[in-house]
Write a protein that holds these residues in place. Sequence first.
Motif, PDB file in Angstrom:
ATOM      1  N   PRO A  36      41.701 -59.135 -26.674  1.00 50.28           N
ATOM      2  CA  PRO A  36      40.940 -57.883 -26.560  1.00 50.28           C
ATOM      3  C   PRO A  36      41.445 -56.983 -25.439  1.00 50.28           C
ATOM      4  CG  PRO A  36      39.453 -59.723 -26.900  1.00 50.28           C
ATOM      5  CD  PRO A  36      40.818 -60.306 -26.658  1.00 50.28           C
ATOM      6  N   SER A  37      41.822 -57.545 -24.310  1.00 48.25           N
ATOM      7  CA  SER A  37      42.357 -56.727 -23.210  1.00 48.25           C
ATOM      8  C   SER A  37      43.688 -56.105 -23.607  1.00 48.25           C
ATOM      9  CB  SER A  37      42.550 -57.562 -21.945  1.00 48.25           C
ATOM     10  OG  SER A  37      41.319 -57.992 -21.455  1.00 48.25           O
ATOM     11  N   LEU A  38      44.517 -56.888 -24.254  1.00 50.62           N
ATOM     12  CA  LEU A  38      45.809 -56.393 -24.701  1.00 50.62           C
ATOM     13  C   LEU A  38      45.614 -55.233 -25.672  1.00 50.62           C
ATOM     14  CD1 LEU A  38      48.875 -56.961 -24.541  1.00 50.62           C
ATOM     15  CD2 LEU A  38      48.586 -58.500 -26.468  1.00 50.62           C
ATOM     16  N   ALA A  39      44.708 -55.405 -26.617  1.00 54.39           N
ATOM     17  CA  ALA A  39      44.457 -54.355 -27.601  1.00 54.39           C
ATOM     18  C   ALA A  39      43.859 -53.111 -26.957  1.00 54.39           C
ATOM     19  CB  ALA A  39      43.532 -54.879 -28.698  1.00 54.39           C
ATOM     20  N   SER A  40      42.904 -53.284 -26.069  1.00 54.07           N
ATOM     21  CA  SER A  40      42.251 -52.115 -25.480  1.00 54.07           C
ATOM     22  C   SER A  40      43.157 -51.365 -24.515  1.00 54.07           C
ATOM     23  CB  SER A  40      40.943 -52.512 -24.786  1.00 54.07           C
ATOM     24  OG  SER A  40      41.210 -53.277 -23.629  1.00 54.07           O
ATOM     25  N   GLN A  41      44.026 -52.055 -23.811  1.00 56.99           N
ATOM     26  CA  GLN A  41      44.886 -51.393 -22.829  1.00 56.99           C
ATOM     27  C   GLN A  41      46.164 -50.822 -23.442  1.00 56.99           C
ATOM     28  OE1 GLN A  41      44.005 -50.676 -19.731  1.00 56.99           O
ATOM     29  NE2 GLN A  41      42.079 -51.714 -20.120  1.00 56.99           N
ATOM     30  N   CYS A  42      46.592 -51.355 -24.573  1.00 58.16           N
ATOM     31  CA  CYS A  42      47.902 -50.982 -25.112  1.00 58.16           C
ATOM     32  C   CYS A  42      47.872 -50.326 -26.488  1.00 58.16           C
ATOM     33  CB  CYS A  42      48.799 -52.221 -25.170  1.00 58.16           C
ATOM     34  SG  CYS A  42      49.066 -53.003 -23.576  1.00 58.16           S
ATOM     35  N   LEU A  43      46.724 -50.184 -27.088  1.00 60.27           N
ATOM     36  CA  LEU A  43      46.661 -49.673 -28.459  1.00 60.27           C
ATOM     37  C   LEU A  43      47.369 -48.334 -28.621  1.00 60.27           C
ATOM     38  CD1 LEU A  43      45.756 -50.019 -31.369  1.00 60.27           C
ATOM     39  CD2 LEU A  43      43.641 -48.831 -30.761  1.00 60.27           C
ATOM     40  N   SER A  44      47.180 -47.418 -27.680  1.00 60.38           N
ATOM     41  CA  SER A  44      47.792 -46.094 -27.835  1.00 60.38           C
ATOM     42  C   SER A  44      49.319 -46.173 -27.849  1.00 60.38           C
ATOM     43  CB  SER A  44      47.327 -45.147 -26.733  1.00 60.38           C
ATOM     44  OG  SER A  44      47.741 -45.618 -25.469  1.00 60.38           O
ATOM     45  N   SER A  45      49.880 -47.209 -27.251  1.00 62.03           N
ATOM     46  CA  SER A  45      51.341 -47.354 -27.210  1.00 62.03           C
ATOM     47  C   SER A  45      51.905 -48.151 -28.370  1.00 62.03           C
ATOM     48  CB  SER A  45      51.759 -48.035 -25.904  1.00 62.03           C
ATOM     49  OG  SER A  45      51.438 -47.228 -24.806  1.00 62.03           O
ATOM     50  N   VAL A  46      51.079 -48.912 -29.079  1.00 62.95           N
ATOM     51  CA  VAL A  46      51.601 -49.779 -30.133  1.00 62.95           C
ATOM     52  C   VAL A  46      51.052 -49.485 -31.528  1.00 62.95           C
ATOM     53  CG1 VAL A  46      52.109 -51.655 -28.533  1.00 62.95           C
ATOM     54  CG2 VAL A  46      49.917 -51.629 -29.723  1.00 62.95           C
ATOM     55  N   LYS A  47      50.151 -48.500 -31.644  1.00 68.80           N
ATOM     56  CA  LYS A  47      49.617 -48.229 -32.984  1.00 68.80           C
ATOM     57  C   LYS A  47      50.740 -47.772 -33.902  1.00 68.80           C
ATOM     58  CE  LYS A  47      47.852 -43.771 -31.551  1.00 68.80           C
ATOM     59  NZ  LYS A  47      46.682 -42.984 -31.299  1.00 68.80           N
ATOM     60  N   ARG A  48      50.601 -48.132 -35.140  1.00 69.20           N
ATOM     61  CA  ARG A  48      51.668 -47.956 -36.132  1.00 69.20           C
ATOM     62  C   ARG A  48      52.091 -46.508 -36.300  1.00 69.20           C
ATOM     63  NH1 ARG A  48      51.118 -49.363 -42.405  1.00 69.20           N
ATOM     64  NH2 ARG A  48      53.228 -48.865 -43.026  1.00 69.20           N
ATOM     65  N   PHE A  49      51.149 -45.613 -36.336  1.00 68.79           N
ATOM     66  CA  PHE A  49      51.477 -44.217 -36.595  1.00 68.79           C
ATOM     67  C   PHE A  49      51.528 -43.424 -35.299  1.00 68.79           C
ATOM     68  CE2 PHE A  49      49.415 -45.849 -40.432  1.00 68.79           C
ATOM     69  CZ  PHE A  49      50.450 -45.662 -41.327  1.00 68.79           C
ATOM     70  N   GLY A  50      52.403 -42.456 -35.259  1.00 67.92           N
ATOM     71  CA  GLY A  50      52.534 -41.605 -34.082  1.00 67.92           C
ATOM     72  C   GLY A  50      53.803 -41.929 -33.311  1.00 67.92           C
ATOM     73  N   PRO A  51      54.062 -41.125 -32.280  1.00 67.78           N
ATOM     74  CA  PRO A  51      55.297 -41.294 -31.506  1.00 67.78           C
ATOM     75  C   PRO A  51      55.231 -42.485 -30.555  1.00 67.78           C
ATOM     76  CG  PRO A  51      53.934 -39.612 -30.508  1.00 67.78           C
ATOM     77  CD  PRO A  51      53.245 -40.019 -31.789  1.00 67.78           C
ATOM     78  N   LYS A  52      56.383 -42.882 -30.050  1.00 68.53           N
ATOM     79  CA  LYS A  52      56.417 -43.912 -29.007  1.00 68.53           C
ATOM     80  C   LYS A  52      55.833 -43.312 -27.745  1.00 68.53           C
ATOM     81  CE  LYS A  52      60.327 -46.794 -30.295  1.00 68.53           C
ATOM     82  NZ  LYS A  52      61.677 -47.236 -29.939  1.00 68.53           N
ATOM     83  N   ILE A  53      54.896 -44.013 -27.163  1.00 62.83           N
ATOM     84  CA  ILE A  53      54.250 -43.574 -25.929  1.00 62.83           C
ATOM     85  C   ILE A  53      54.520 -44.639 -24.875  1.00 62.83           C
ATOM     86  CG2 ILE A  53      52.033 -43.082 -24.812  1.00 62.83           C
ATOM     87  CD1 ILE A  53      51.010 -42.219 -27.588  1.00 62.83           C
ATOM     88  N   PRO A  54      55.073 -44.254 -23.728  1.00 56.56           N
ATOM     89  CA  PRO A  54      55.305 -45.253 -22.679  1.00 56.56           C
ATOM     90  C   PRO A  54      53.997 -45.940 -22.299  1.00 56.56           C
ATOM     91  CG  PRO A  54      56.412 -43.196 -22.153  1.00 56.56           C
ATOM     92  CD  PRO A  54      55.525 -42.923 -23.337  1.00 56.56           C
ATOM     93  N   PRO A  55      54.057 -47.238 -22.029  1.00 61.59           N
ATOM     94  CA  PRO A  55      52.835 -47.967 -21.680  1.00 61.59           C
ATOM     95  C   PRO A  55      52.295 -47.560 -20.316  1.00 61.59           C
ATOM     96  CG  PRO A  55      54.755 -49.361 -21.396  1.00 61.59           C
ATOM     97  CD  PRO A  55      55.245 -48.086 -22.028  1.00 61.59           C
ATOM     98  N   SER A  56      50.989 -47.642 -20.178  1.00 66.59           N
ATOM     99  CA  SER A  56      50.342 -47.354 -18.897  1.00 66.59           C
ATOM    100  C   SER A  56      50.533 -48.544 -17.959  1.00 66.59           C
ATOM    101  CB  SER A  56      48.845 -47.122 -19.120  1.00 66.59           C
ATOM    102  OG  SER A  56      48.226 -48.325 -19.555  1.00 66.59           O
TER     103      SER A  56
END
Length: 113
Positions: A36-56
């Motif tokens: 759950p922590s991995l998903a909540s902290q990194c979802l914006s960087s790993v979601k399938r659709f959209g551009p590559k976003i550097p991780p926070s």
Amino acid sequence: MAIANIRCLVLAMLMATIILISGNHQVSAQCQASIPSLASQCLSSVKRFGPKIPPSAECCAVVKGVDIPCVCKLVTRIVEFIISMEKVVYVGRSCGLTIQPRTICGSYTVPPS
């Protein structure tokens, strides 16, 4: 209205992913990561659709505690429908992890860096 619907859909897909991953108790108990922590902290960087976003910084803090081979065993086709495995590797490497080429995560094989 459309943005709210998309956010609800993403949240529902995230929850389904967490449930599917945590449902494999034997394997997930062996993993040292908090899904759950991995998903909540990194979802914006790993979601399938959209551009590559550097991780926070918060995402990297969680990622650095992940047992990659163990978590890779939890990846299913449904997870891959929500999460881009290519982006997962990008995030891992951006956070300083060494992810060996030919590591298999779900149906994805990690390419050379």
